[in-house]
Design a protein around this motif. Structure first.
Motif, PDB file in Angstrom:
ATOM      1  N   THR A 132     -48.000 -59.285 -35.480  1.00  0.00           N
ATOM      2  CA  THR A 132     -49.341 -59.641 -35.917  1.00  0.00           C
ATOM      3  C   THR A 132     -49.350 -61.048 -36.492  1.00  0.00           C
ATOM      4  O   THR A 132     -48.518 -61.391 -37.326  1.00  0.00           O
ATOM      5  CB  THR A 132     -49.848 -58.664 -36.993  1.00  0.00           C
ATOM      6  N   ARG A 139     -57.031 -62.286 -37.389  1.00  0.00           N
ATOM      7  CA  ARG A 139     -55.851 -61.437 -37.209  1.00  0.00           C
ATOM      8  C   ARG A 139     -55.684 -61.120 -35.732  1.00  0.00           C
ATOM      9  O   ARG A 139     -56.605 -60.622 -35.081  1.00  0.00           O
ATOM     10  CB  ARG A 139     -55.992 -60.142 -38.012  1.00  0.00           C
ATOM     11  N   ARG A 146     -55.280 -57.000 -29.635  1.00  0.00           N
ATOM     12  CA  ARG A 146     -56.606 -56.928 -30.246  1.00  0.00           C
ATOM     13  C   ARG A 146     -56.773 -58.086 -31.218  1.00  0.00           C
ATOM     14  O   ARG A 146     -55.799 -58.522 -31.848  1.00  0.00           O
ATOM     15  CB  ARG A 146     -56.809 -55.601 -30.978  1.00  0.00           C
ATOM     16  N   TYR A 148     -59.144 -59.584 -34.518  1.00  0.00           N
ATOM     17  CA  TYR A 148     -60.088 -59.239 -35.583  1.00  0.00           C
ATOM     18  C   TYR A 148     -60.488 -60.510 -36.332  1.00  0.00           C
ATOM     19  O   TYR A 148     -59.632 -61.341 -36.666  1.00  0.00           O
ATOM     20  CB  TYR A 148     -59.456 -58.249 -36.567  1.00  0.00           C
ATOM     21  N   ASN A 151     -61.873 -58.773 -40.360  1.00  0.00           N
ATOM     22  CA  ASN A 151     -61.714 -57.320 -40.232  1.00  0.00           C
ATOM     23  C   ASN A 151     -62.656 -56.670 -39.214  1.00  0.00           C
ATOM     24  O   ASN A 151     -62.701 -55.442 -39.111  1.00  0.00           O
ATOM     25  CB  ASN A 151     -61.880 -56.624 -41.587  1.00  0.00           C
ATOM     26  N   HIS A 152     -63.391 -57.457 -38.459  1.00  0.00           N
ATOM     27  CA  HIS A 152     -64.235 -56.922 -37.400  1.00  0.00           C
ATOM     28  C   HIS A 152     -63.606 -57.244 -36.050  1.00  0.00           C
ATOM     29  O   HIS A 152     -63.317 -58.401 -35.756  1.00  0.00           O
ATOM     30  CB  HIS A 152     -65.648 -57.511 -37.469  1.00  0.00           C
ATOM     31  N   GLU A 153     -63.395 -56.222 -35.225  1.00  0.00           N
ATOM     32  CA  GLU A 153     -62.754 -56.457 -33.934  1.00  0.00           C
ATOM     33  C   GLU A 153     -63.681 -57.208 -32.989  1.00  0.00           C
ATOM     34  O   GLU A 153     -64.880 -56.918 -32.899  1.00  0.00           O
ATOM     35  CB  GLU A 153     -62.325 -55.136 -33.286  1.00  0.00           C
TER      36      GLU A 153
END
Length: 229
Positions: A132, A139, A146, A148, A151-153
């Motif tokens: 990560t 992120r 994935r 983010y 904190n929202h994908e």
């Protein structure tokens, strides 16, 4: 563990002065007085940073930088007596981490070396933890592929993810569109380098608060793109 610095510099007195100041700060330093010898050492030995003079007899610093960067991601700090912007742009465009102009103070040299080694160690640590990458509110989960933002994908295509991840793994490196196309698409693939611009624009729209004033991927005019570490 003591960090190893390789100095590639044809002026022996300058090289020894740089070595002395770096050794006082606790670094292990090796000197190569020719471009050929320096490139051989850089590729064959384990070093933590290369201090690379641009103007060398035979193979020059630009060629050496390109050759090292094709094999390793270690920090490269370019040194030159020239102040022309074109040299700076060319050097950074080949993947150098920084550029310092002679004459410079010993304290500036030591500070630059320490900063780039620390940044590289943080990057390696992030890469080795859980796959990560975390930079400010961004992120990137390399395992799950994935992304983010705060904190929202955010949904990415496969190639958009590859471009973002590659740049994020090389913070503060400038890559030209040609370099990105070669590394991420391959010169034998269909399409052309204009697709790089399209992908950068789409990525910015997904991760930047204001894509016209990017906080992550910035344009270095005349050189390419750089991920701000």
């Amino acid at each position: 563990m003591m960090k190893r610095i390789l100095i590639i510099e044809d002026d022996k007195s300058i090289a020894e002065l740089e070595r002395d100041y770096l050794e006082i700060e606790g670094f292990s330093v090796e000197i190569a007085l020719t471009g050929d010898a320096g490139l051989t050492k850089a590729l064959a030995e384990e070093v933590d940073l290369v201090l690379l003079d641009l103007m060398l007899p035979g193979i020059d610093g630009f060629q050496i930088c390109k050759a090292i960067r094709s094999e390793k991601d270690i920090p490269i700090l370019m040194v030159s007596a020239k102040k022309e912007d074109i040299d700076k742009i060319r050097g950074l465009g080949l993947g150098a981490d920084d550029y310092i102009v002679k004459p410079f103070s010993p304290s500036e040299l030591v500070a630059r070396v320490k900063a780039h080694i620390a940044r590289y160690q943080r990057l390696i640590g992030k890469e080795n933890q859980s796959g990560t990458i975390m930079i400010r509110g961004l992120r990137i989960d390399q395992v799950a592929r994935r992304v983010y933002v705060n904190n929202h994908e955010v949904v990415f295509t496969a190639k958009e993810f590859d471009v973002l991840t590659f740049l994020a793994l090389h913070p503060d490196h400038v890559f030209s569109k040609e370099q990105l196309f070669e590394r991420l698409w391959g010169f034998d693939s269909f399409g052309d380098i204009s697709t790089v611009t399209v992908h950068i624009r789409k990525i910015r729209e997904k991760i930047e608060i204001d894509p016209s004033n990017p906080q992550y991927i910035e344009t270095v005019w005349g050189a390419g793109y750089r991920f701000k570490g």
